[in-house]
Design a protein around this motif. Structure first.
Motif, PDB file in Angstrom:
ATOM      1  N   SER A  46      51.220  34.013  45.096  1.00  0.00           N
ATOM      2  CA  SER A  46      51.206  35.141  44.155  1.00  0.00           C
ATOM      3  C   SER A  46      51.228  36.461  44.917  1.00  0.00           C
ATOM      4  O   SER A  46      51.922  37.410  44.528  1.00  0.00           O
ATOM      5  N   LEU A  58      51.592  46.841  44.268  1.00  0.00           N
ATOM      6  CA  LEU A  58      50.751  45.719  43.840  1.00  0.00           C
ATOM      7  C   LEU A  58      49.280  46.127  43.817  1.00  0.00           C
ATOM      8  O   LEU A  58      48.505  45.637  43.011  1.00  0.00           O
ATOM      9  N   LYS A  62      44.417  50.132  38.787  1.00  0.00           N
ATOM     10  CA  LYS A  62      44.753  49.835  37.392  1.00  0.00           C
ATOM     11  C   LYS A  62      43.455  49.810  36.589  1.00  0.00           C
ATOM     12  O   LYS A  62      42.387  49.625  37.158  1.00  0.00           O
ATOM     13  N   TRP A  67      35.626  41.514  32.861  1.00  0.00           N
ATOM     14  CA  TRP A  67      35.882  40.063  32.788  1.00  0.00           C
ATOM     15  C   TRP A  67      37.107  39.653  33.587  1.00  0.00           C
ATOM     16  O   TRP A  67      37.263  38.479  33.921  1.00  0.00           O
ATOM     17  N   PHE A  68      38.015  40.557  33.938  1.00  0.00           N
ATOM     18  CA  PHE A  68      39.199  40.200  34.725  1.00  0.00           C
ATOM     19  C   PHE A  68      38.782  39.504  36.025  1.00  0.00           C
ATOM     20  O   PHE A  68      39.471  38.615  36.514  1.00  0.00           O
ATOM     21  N   SER A  71      37.902  35.681  35.310  1.00  0.00           N
ATOM     22  CA  SER A  71      38.746  34.744  34.569  1.00  0.00           C
ATOM     23  C   SER A  71      39.274  33.631  35.478  1.00  0.00           C
ATOM     24  O   SER A  71      39.631  32.554  35.005  1.00  0.00           O
ATOM     25  N   GLY A  72      39.297  33.871  36.791  1.00  0.00           N
ATOM     26  CA  GLY A  72      39.705  32.818  37.723  1.00  0.00           C
ATOM     27  C   GLY A  72      38.784  31.607  37.665  1.00  0.00           C
ATOM     28  O   GLY A  72      39.171  30.498  38.040  1.00  0.00           O
ATOM     29  N   MET A 115      41.321  37.910  21.289  1.00  0.00           N
ATOM     30  CA  MET A 115      41.516  38.648  22.542  1.00  0.00           C
ATOM     31  C   MET A 115      42.713  39.592  22.470  1.00  0.00           C
ATOM     32  O   MET A 115      43.469  39.738  23.426  1.00  0.00           O
TER      33      MET A 115
ATOM     34  N   VAL B  19      45.983  32.514  27.831  1.00  0.00           N
ATOM     35  CA  VAL B  19      45.800  33.739  27.064  1.00  0.00           C
ATOM     36  C   VAL B  19      45.174  34.838  27.930  1.00  0.00           C
ATOM     37  O   VAL B  19      45.603  35.998  27.908  1.00  0.00           O
ATOM     38  N   ALA B  20      44.156  34.448  28.706  1.00  0.00           N
ATOM     39  CA  ALA B  20      43.490  35.424  29.584  1.00  0.00           C
ATOM     40  C   ALA B  20      44.504  36.010  30.569  1.00  0.00           C
ATOM     41  O   ALA B  20      44.560  37.226  30.767  1.00  0.00           O
ATOM     42  N   ASN B  21      45.338  35.159  31.147  1.00  0.00           N
ATOM     43  CA  ASN B  21      46.367  35.642  32.080  1.00  0.00           C
ATOM     44  C   ASN B  21      47.315  36.617  31.390  1.00  0.00           C
ATOM     45  O   ASN B  21      47.716  37.622  31.978  1.00  0.00           O
ATOM     46  N   ARG B  23      46.649  38.523  28.782  1.00  0.00           N
ATOM     47  CA  ARG B  23      45.923  39.772  28.517  1.00  0.00           C
ATOM     48  C   ARG B  23      45.781  40.616  29.785  1.00  0.00           C
ATOM     49  O   ARG B  23      45.987  41.822  29.783  1.00  0.00           O
ATOM     50  N   ILE B  24      45.400  39.963  30.899  1.00  0.00           N
ATOM     51  CA  ILE B  24      45.227  40.688  32.159  1.00  0.00           C
ATOM     52  C   ILE B  24      46.572  41.246  32.616  1.00  0.00           C
ATOM     53  O   ILE B  24      46.651  42.370  33.118  1.00  0.00           O
ATOM     54  N   ALA B  27      47.430  44.454  31.075  1.00  0.00           N
ATOM     55  CA  ALA B  27      46.663  45.593  31.584  1.00  0.00           C
ATOM     56  C   ALA B  27      47.062  45.989  32.997  1.00  0.00           C
ATOM     57  O   ALA B  27      47.180  47.176  33.299  1.00  0.00           O
ATOM     58  N   ILE B  28      47.274  45.027  33.885  1.00  0.00           N
ATOM     59  CA  ILE B  28      47.456  45.386  35.299  1.00  0.00           C
ATOM     60  C   ILE B  28      48.749  44.859  35.916  1.00  0.00           C
ATOM     61  O   ILE B  28      49.025  45.123  37.084  1.00  0.00           O
ATOM     62  N   GLN B  32      49.872  40.963  39.689  1.00  0.00           N
ATOM     63  CA  GLN B  32      48.486  41.346  39.965  1.00  0.00           C
ATOM     64  C   GLN B  32      47.532  40.346  39.316  1.00  0.00           C
ATOM     65  O   GLN B  32      46.540  39.919  39.927  1.00  0.00           O
ATOM     66  N   ALA B  34      48.139  37.210  38.489  1.00  0.00           N
ATOM     67  CA  ALA B  34      48.209  35.921  39.178  1.00  0.00           C
ATOM     68  C   ALA B  34      47.419  35.973  40.483  1.00  0.00           C
ATOM     69  O   ALA B  34      46.622  35.077  40.784  1.00  0.00           O
ATOM     70  N   THR B  37      43.494  36.201  39.701  1.00  0.00           N
ATOM     71  CA  THR B  37      42.819  35.023  39.158  1.00  0.00           C
ATOM     72  C   THR B  37      42.864  33.854  40.154  1.00  0.00           C
ATOM     73  O   THR B  37      41.913  33.082  40.245  1.00  0.00           O
TER      74      THR B  37
END
Lengths: 159, 141
Positions: A46, A58, A62, A67-68, A71-72, A115, B19-21, B23-24, B27-28, B32, B34, B37
């Motif tokens: 990635s 990259l 931002k 929570w970002f 989420s991993g 969400m 879904v979380a991916n 949403r993120i 935003a960014i 970014q 991928a 997370t």
């Protein structure tokens, strides 16, 4: 619409391939060693792709929500639950339930637009479509299966 | 019963992850999202690994390098998944994804690719895929 379906199909084929590769790793070593390696490779790829397409952009600041950063961890939840599920039910049955749950949740998600997702209004036709797909999964997975196939041996999605 | 709950949760988490991916990514940015997370997931899995120590470097050396790099496909999986969710919603994305996944696995098994033991194509698998395809058509009619 066509673009969306193309990417969904591409993702599915890649997941299928990744599962085969991951199970090759998992044959030799433990679940967590495999998971750590898989996610580490995912991070490296990635990062490289991000740099190729966006360069230094990259890392441009931002608007991050708290929570970002967490989420991993969902991926860790996937592996834990799947390993436990397969231990108790065997791969074929566990993966069937997992796929059915995946799809059912998707329908609920679209319906409620959780969400901040765009709401896709619920229709009975959609529910019937999902039920037909579920029956397809059951027939595919459990119909006269003697041996577990590759895909069911170790199912791990690091996405 | 406990096994069913675990398998069910695993599926719920996978959908949540998609879904979380998405949403993120809104935003960014997708790459970014991928990168972030996968990094946080890697750190968490590494910490657990350091605690359970269920593998060694010697074991990994026995695996073909191609297979060791399989995790890298996640970058493209996440990008494709997020793009699809943004275009056609979660249900249609997951439905098409699952069909493609089963179909591709079916082909790998049938051809014996990637060192997989070749398996005979069985009728229920063909019927299953046709049923799934019919379901997706119904979703979109």
């Amino acid at each position: 619409m066509a673009i969306g379906l193309f990417f969904a199909v591409a993702a599915g084929a890649l997941v299928g391939m990744q599962n085969v590769f991951n199970s090759r790793v998992n044959e030799r070593t433990g679940s967590w060693a495999t998971t750590a390696l898989v996610l580490g490779m995912g991070f490296a790829a990635s990062l490289v792709m991000g740099l190729v397409f966006e360069g230094a952009g990259l890392f441009a600041p931002k608007p991050m929500e708290m929570w970002f950063w967490f989420s991993g961890l969902i991926g860790v939840g996937v592996v834990t639950c799947l390993v436990q599920g397969m231990k108790r039910l065997g791969p074929t049955f566990a993966v069937s339930i997992m796929m059915i749950s995946q799809l059912s949740f998707a329908l609920v998600w679209d319906t409620f637009g959780w969400m901040g997702l765009e709401k896709v209004p619920f229709t009975w036709q959609q529910l019937i479509g999902v039920l037909v797909i579920v029956s397809g999964i059951i027939v595919f997975k459990l119909g006269g299966a003697k041996e577990p196939n590759t895909e069911t041996k170790t199912k791990r999605q690091a996405g | 019963m406990k096994g069913i709950v675990f398998a069910f949760l695993a599926g719920a988490f996978i959908t949540l992850q998609g879904v979380a991916n998405a949403r993120i990514s809104d935003a960014i940015g997708t790459w970014q999202a991928a990168t972030l997370t996968q990094l946080t997931g890697f750190v968490a899995a590494m910490l657990i690994f350091l605690f359970v120590r269920d593998g060694t470097a010697v074991q990994l050396k026995q695996v073909h390098p191609l297979y060791l790099m399989g995790g890298g496909l996640a970058a493209f999986v996440i990008f494709s998944n997020v793009t699809a969710i943004q275009h056609v919603g979660v249900t249609l994305t997951i439905a098409s994804l699952l069909i493609a996944q089963l179909l591709f696995t079916f082909v790998i098994d049938g051809m014996g690719w990637f060192g997989v033991k070749k398996q005979k194509i069985r009728l229920p698998q063909i019927i299953g895929i046709l049923l799934m395809a019919a379901g997706v058509v119904m979703l979109k009619m």
